[in-house]
Write an enzyme that holds these catalytic residues in place. Structure first.
Site, PDB file in Angstrom:
ATOM      1  N   HIS A   1      19.914 127.369 -30.308  1.00  0.00           N
ATOM      2  CA  HIS A   1      18.822 126.730 -31.052  1.00  0.00           C
ATOM      3  C   HIS A   1      17.726 127.696 -31.483  1.00  0.00           C
ATOM      4  CE1 HIS A   1      20.897 123.126 -29.909  1.00  0.00           C
ATOM      5  NE2 HIS A   1      19.993 122.343 -30.459  1.00  0.00           N
TER       6      HIS A   1
ATOM      7  N   GLU B   1      27.197 120.166 -30.766  1.00  0.00           N
ATOM      8  CA  GLU B   1      26.361 119.982 -29.562  1.00  0.00           C
ATOM      9  C   GLU B   1      27.254 119.783 -28.331  1.00  0.00           C
ATOM     10  OE1 GLU B   1      23.081 120.404 -29.503  1.00  0.00           O
ATOM     11  OE2 GLU B   1      22.279 119.842 -31.475  1.00  0.00           O
TER      12      GLU B   1
ATOM     13  N   HIS C   1      17.233 127.101 -35.198  1.00  0.00           N
ATOM     14  CA  HIS C   1      16.001 126.536 -35.778  1.00  0.00           C
ATOM     15  C   HIS C   1      15.443 127.430 -36.871  1.00  0.00           C
ATOM     16  CE1 HIS C   1      15.073 123.890 -32.036  1.00  0.00           C
ATOM     17  NE2 HIS C   1      15.654 123.182 -32.993  1.00  0.00           N
TER      18      HIS C   1
ATOM     19  N   LYS D   1      23.999 116.849 -20.307  1.00  0.00           N
ATOM     20  CA  LYS D   1      22.592 116.652 -20.680  1.00  0.00           C
ATOM     21  C   LYS D   1      21.862 115.882 -19.583  1.00  0.00           C
ATOM     22  CE  LYS D   1      19.098 115.949 -23.902  1.00  0.00           C
ATOM     23  NZ  LYS D   1      18.617 115.892 -25.257  1.00  0.00           N
TER      24      LYS D   1
ATOM     25  N   ARG E   1      15.569 122.806 -18.439  1.00  0.00           N
ATOM     26  CA  ARG E   1      15.891 122.113 -19.685  1.00  0.00           C
ATOM     27  C   ARG E   1      16.064 123.086 -20.850  1.00  0.00           C
ATOM     28  NH1 ARG E   1      13.819 116.084 -21.478  1.00  0.00           N
ATOM     29  NH2 ARG E   1      14.956 116.028 -23.428  1.00  0.00           N
TER      30      ARG E   1
ATOM     31  N   ASN F   1      18.800 124.777 -25.129  1.00  0.00           N
ATOM     32  CA  ASN F   1      18.484 125.445 -26.387  1.00  0.00           C
ATOM     33  C   ASN F   1      19.467 126.553 -26.755  1.00  0.00           C
ATOM     34  OD1 ASN F   1      16.297 123.854 -26.952  1.00  0.00           O
ATOM     35  ND2 ASN F   1      14.850 125.182 -25.876  1.00  0.00           N
TER      36      ASN F   1
ATOM     37  N   ARG G   1       0.455 100.050 -26.107  1.00  0.00           N
ATOM     38  CA  ARG G   1       0.442 101.043 -25.007  1.00  0.00           C
ATOM     39  C   ARG G   1       1.790 101.146 -24.281  1.00  0.00           C
ATOM     40  NH1 ARG G   1      -4.617  98.867 -24.803  1.00  0.00           N
ATOM     41  NH2 ARG G   1      -6.096 100.320 -25.723  1.00  0.00           N
TER      42      ARG G   1
ATOM     43  N   GLU H   1      10.993 120.068 -19.638  1.00  0.00           N
ATOM     44  CA  GLU H   1      11.274 121.424 -20.107  1.00  0.00           C
ATOM     45  C   GLU H   1      10.393 122.462 -19.433  1.00  0.00           C
ATOM     46  OE1 GLU H   1      12.455 121.463 -24.146  1.00  0.00           O
ATOM     47  OE2 GLU H   1      12.402 123.636 -24.281  1.00  0.00           O
TER      48      GLU H   1
ATOM     49  N   HIS I   1      21.706 120.052 -38.723  1.00  0.00           N
ATOM     50  CA  HIS I   1      21.218 120.678 -37.499  1.00  0.00           C
ATOM     51  C   HIS I   1      22.346 121.334 -36.683  1.00  0.00           C
ATOM     52  CE1 HIS I   1      18.979 121.311 -33.839  1.00  0.00           C
ATOM     53  NE2 HIS I   1      19.861 120.576 -33.176  1.00  0.00           N
TER      54      HIS I   1
ATOM     55  N   LYS J   1      12.894 112.186 -25.039  1.00  0.00           N
ATOM     56  CA  LYS J   1      11.947 112.822 -25.961  1.00  0.00           C
ATOM     57  C   LYS J   1      11.858 111.985 -27.221  1.00  0.00           C
ATOM     58  CE  LYS J   1      12.217 117.792 -25.093  1.00  0.00           C
ATOM     59  NZ  LYS J   1      12.572 119.071 -25.728  1.00  0.00           N
TER      60      LYS J   1
HETATM   61  N1  LIG Z   1      14.936 113.547 -28.907  1.00  0.00           N
HETATM   62  C1  LIG Z   1      15.758 114.546 -28.695  1.00  0.00           C
HETATM   63  O1  LIG Z   1      15.937 115.010 -27.569  1.00  0.00           O
HETATM   64  C2  LIG Z   1      16.516 115.106 -29.854  1.00  0.00           C
HETATM   65  C3  LIG Z   1      17.558 116.020 -29.631  1.00  0.00           C
HETATM   66  C4  LIG Z   1      18.277 116.491 -30.726  1.00  0.00           C
HETATM   67  C5  LIG Z   1      17.948 116.080 -32.007  1.00  0.00           C
HETATM   68  N2  LIG Z   1      16.918 115.205 -32.205  1.00  0.00           N
HETATM   69  C6  LIG Z   1      16.548 114.768 -33.567  1.00  0.00           C
HETATM   70  O2  LIG Z   1      17.639 114.068 -34.138  1.00  0.00           O
HETATM   71  C7  LIG Z   1      17.518 114.128 -35.565  1.00  0.00           C
HETATM   72  C8  LIG Z   1      18.877 114.349 -36.179  1.00  0.00           C
HETATM   73  O3  LIG Z   1      19.705 113.268 -35.839  1.00  0.00           O
HETATM   74  P1  LIG Z   1      21.062 112.959 -36.623  1.00  0.00           P
HETATM   75  O4  LIG Z   1      21.809 114.227 -36.802  1.00  0.00           O
HETATM   76  O5  LIG Z   1      21.696 111.836 -35.934  1.00  0.00           O
HETATM   77  O6  LIG Z   1      20.568 112.580 -38.097  1.00  0.00           O
HETATM   78  P2  LIG Z   1      20.140 111.179 -38.757  1.00  0.00           P
HETATM   79  O7  LIG Z   1      19.514 110.293 -37.794  1.00  0.00           O
HETATM   80  O8  LIG Z   1      19.372 111.531 -39.982  1.00  0.00           O
HETATM   81  O9  LIG Z   1      21.538 110.546 -39.202  1.00  0.00           O
HETATM   82  C9  LIG Z   1      22.331 111.205 -40.171  1.00  0.00           C
HETATM   83  C10 LIG Z   1      22.826 110.229 -41.252  1.00  0.00           C
HETATM   84  O10 LIG Z   1      23.861 109.424 -40.723  1.00  0.00           O
HETATM   85  C11 LIG Z   1      23.658 108.057 -41.078  1.00  0.00           C
HETATM   86  N3  LIG Z   1      24.316 107.261 -40.055  1.00  0.00           N
HETATM   87  C12 LIG Z   1      23.922 107.056 -38.780  1.00  0.00           C
HETATM   88  N4  LIG Z   1      24.859 106.395 -38.093  1.00  0.00           N
HETATM   89  C13 LIG Z   1      25.869 106.150 -38.942  1.00  0.00           C
HETATM   90  C14 LIG Z   1      27.137 105.517 -38.823  1.00  0.00           C
HETATM   91  N5  LIG Z   1      27.572 105.044 -37.654  1.00  0.00           N
HETATM   92  N6  LIG Z   1      27.917 105.440 -39.918  1.00  0.00           N
HETATM   93  C15 LIG Z   1      27.514 105.980 -41.085  1.00  0.00           C
HETATM   94  N7  LIG Z   1      26.347 106.610 -41.268  1.00  0.00           N
HETATM   95  C16 LIG Z   1      25.536 106.690 -40.206  1.00  0.00           C
HETATM   96  C17 LIG Z   1      22.174 107.930 -41.151  1.00  0.00           C
HETATM   97  O11 LIG Z   1      21.837 106.822 -41.958  1.00  0.00           O
HETATM   98  C18 LIG Z   1      21.761 109.259 -41.746  1.00  0.00           C
HETATM   99  O12 LIG Z   1      21.831 109.221 -43.156  1.00  0.00           O
HETATM  100  C19 LIG Z   1      16.515 115.229 -35.859  1.00  0.00           C
HETATM  101  O13 LIG Z   1      15.320 114.656 -36.316  1.00  0.00           O
HETATM  102  C20 LIG Z   1      16.304 115.903 -34.508  1.00  0.00           C
HETATM  103  O14 LIG Z   1      14.996 116.431 -34.363  1.00  0.00           O
HETATM  104  C21 LIG Z   1      16.214 114.718 -31.155  1.00  0.00           C
HETATM  105 ZN   LIG Z   2      20.361 120.387 -31.124  1.00  0.00          ZN
END
Ligand SMILES: NC(=O)c1ccc[n+]([C@@H]2O[C@H](COP(=O)([O-])OP(=O)(O)OC[C@H]3O[C@@H](n4cnc5c(N)ncnc54)[C@H](O)[C@@H]3O)[C@@H](O)[C@H]2O)c1
Ligand SMILES: [Zn+2]
Length: 371
Positions: free
Chosen positions: A249, A186, A253, A228, A242, A246, A122, A238, A266, A144
């Site tokens: 986005h 971003e 998206h 942010k 918030r 976007n 929990r 949001e 992304h 999030k």
């Molecule tokens: N929670 C939120 O507010 C929020 C906001 C934006 C995006 N997201 C989410 O984030 C995700 C995308 O995140 P991302 O772009 O970081 O992708 P990811 O987490 O898939 O990382 C991309 C790649 O980089 C590699 N990697 C990570 N750190 C590394 C490092 N220091 N050196 C070498 N390789 C490394 C990972 O192993 C992976 O293969 C999506 O699922 C998206 O929905 C969440």
């Molecule tokens: Zn984004």
């Protein structure tokens, strides 16, 4: 060393942005987890191989007992089954209510580990230690968490604010160039939404040069985090403000989903989405064309983007489908100037189609486009 407070009640927390923060992780964690002994570091293989020892050494030096719990790498493992597998592993390793979770990876790890922490017994504390630029400037801040369903992205999730966010730009040294560039969009986004000085500085330095300039990179990340943090502090869930995050986005998206999440990273889809939003803003008379041109050129100069080849009507249909899941309205975040945006609903279909046609046109004529 920049320290940014994310002022979300009842437990405001800090994001520390500091070259070398990983070496001092133990001391930072002691500040926020004075009574905790057991830590569970959720990560993926590439991050563990490159940075795991450094983190574990820092934690051990502060008297923590940390166990690594690995998940499989990649967006397709951001699903509920992974939450179950990870929590089973934690339980077998003896995690109880006094455990804390460290999310050590990109946005995927951050979202999954955040969700694990929010539901394990929990709810146990989580610390975010983002290792991609995308996660450092965006995903790790704001609380999030979530996983995807087969029917759509991020459909299952919780809000679970971290105790602290430790951002060490040095870990980006091992990130592939394309991931770095995509994450940087971003930061461009943050500049246009509300930090004109960040936009100006990004315009003056190439992504490649920024990677080599540790103090400048630290500054760029800190400015993005501040934007942010300001936004989510005023609107955690949001309700309104918030939504400005976007920018780029809405169409971004739609482009990602139209291409099965395989064609664009992304941030790359968001880059195109920002250009489309600028087009819509100009068409509605909200943004001077020369400012739109300045932003678009900056984005296109930031590096090659995979081409947009999706049919404009197909993108429009996706937006209309999204409408059903978003209480019947499609929101567009449109710039008025660099540093100020507004939210628009009811953008005419014709204008959306023109905006996507514009992306296709740029893709066709741009020498920097690939694929
Ligand atoms: N929670 C939120 O507010 C929020 C906001 C934006 C995006 N997201 C989410 O984030 C995700 C995308 O995140 P991302 O772009 O970081 O992708 P990811 O987490 O898939 O990382 C991309 C790649 O980089 C590699 N990697 C990570 N750190 C590394 C490092 N220091 N050196 C070498 N390789 C490394 C990972 O192993 C992976 O293969 C999506 O699922 C998206 O929905 C969440
Ligand atoms: Zn984004």
């Amino acid at each position: 060393m920049p320290r940014v407070t994310v002022a979300i009640p009842p437990c405001p927390y800090d994001a520390v942005i500091e070259n070398g923060a990983l070496d001092r992780a133990g001391a930072y964690l002691r500040e926020v987890l004075p009574q905790h002994e057991r830590l569970f570091v959720i990560t993926v293989t590439p991050v563990r191989r490159k940075w795991g020892k450094k983190l574990l050494d820092a934690l051990a030096a502060a008297g923590f007992q940390a166990s690594i719990v690995e998940m499989q790498d990649g967006e397709r493992h951001k699903k509920l089954a992974t939450v179950e597998t990870l929590t089973e592993k934690m339980s077998r390793l003896g995690a109880d209510r006094s455990a804390a979770v460290l999310a050590f990876g990109g946005g995927v790890v951050g979202d999954v580990a955040g969700m694990v922490a929010s539901v394990y017994m929990r709810g146990v504390p989580v610390v975010q230690i983002p290792t991609t630029l995308q996660a450092q400037v965006d995903a790790a801040i704001g609380g999030k968490t979530g996983v995807n369903l087969r029917t759509g992205k991020n459909l299952l999730g919780t809000f679970h604010q971290p105790r602290i966010v430790l951002i060490d730009p040095a870990v980006l040294a091992t990130l592939p160039d394309r991931e770095f560039r995509a994450g940087l969009f971003e930061s461009w986004k943050a500049g246009v939404i509300g930090r004109p000085e960040l936009f100006d500085q990004l315009e003056k330095i190439s992504g490649k040069a920024l990677r080599r300039d540790a103090s400048k990179l630290e500054w760029v990340i800190a400015e993005s985090v501040k934007l942010k943090a300001e936004v989510v502090s005023q609107d955690e869930r949001e309700g309104g403000l918030r939504r400005v995050l976007n920018y780029g986005h809405t169409i971004g998206h739609a482009l990602e989903s139209a291409t099965g999440y395989r064609h664009f990273l992304h941030g790359e889809a968001v880059a195109w989405g920002m250009i489309a939003a600028n087009h819509i803003a100009v068409a509605g008379g909200h943004l001077p064309p020369d400012v739109a041109r300045r932003i678009n050129e900056a984005i296109l100069n930031a590096g090659s983007l995979p081409k947009v080849t999706s049919q404009s009507r197909g993108i429009l249909r996706r937006l209309q489908a999204d409408k059903k899941t978003n209480s019947g309205v499609v929101h567009f975040v449109l710039p008025k100037e660099i540093g100020r945006v507004e939210i628009a609903r009811d953008v005419p279909d014709k204008v959306v189609i023109q905006a996507v046609d514009e992306l296709r046109r740029i893709s066709g004529s741009s020498s920097s486009a690939r694929n």
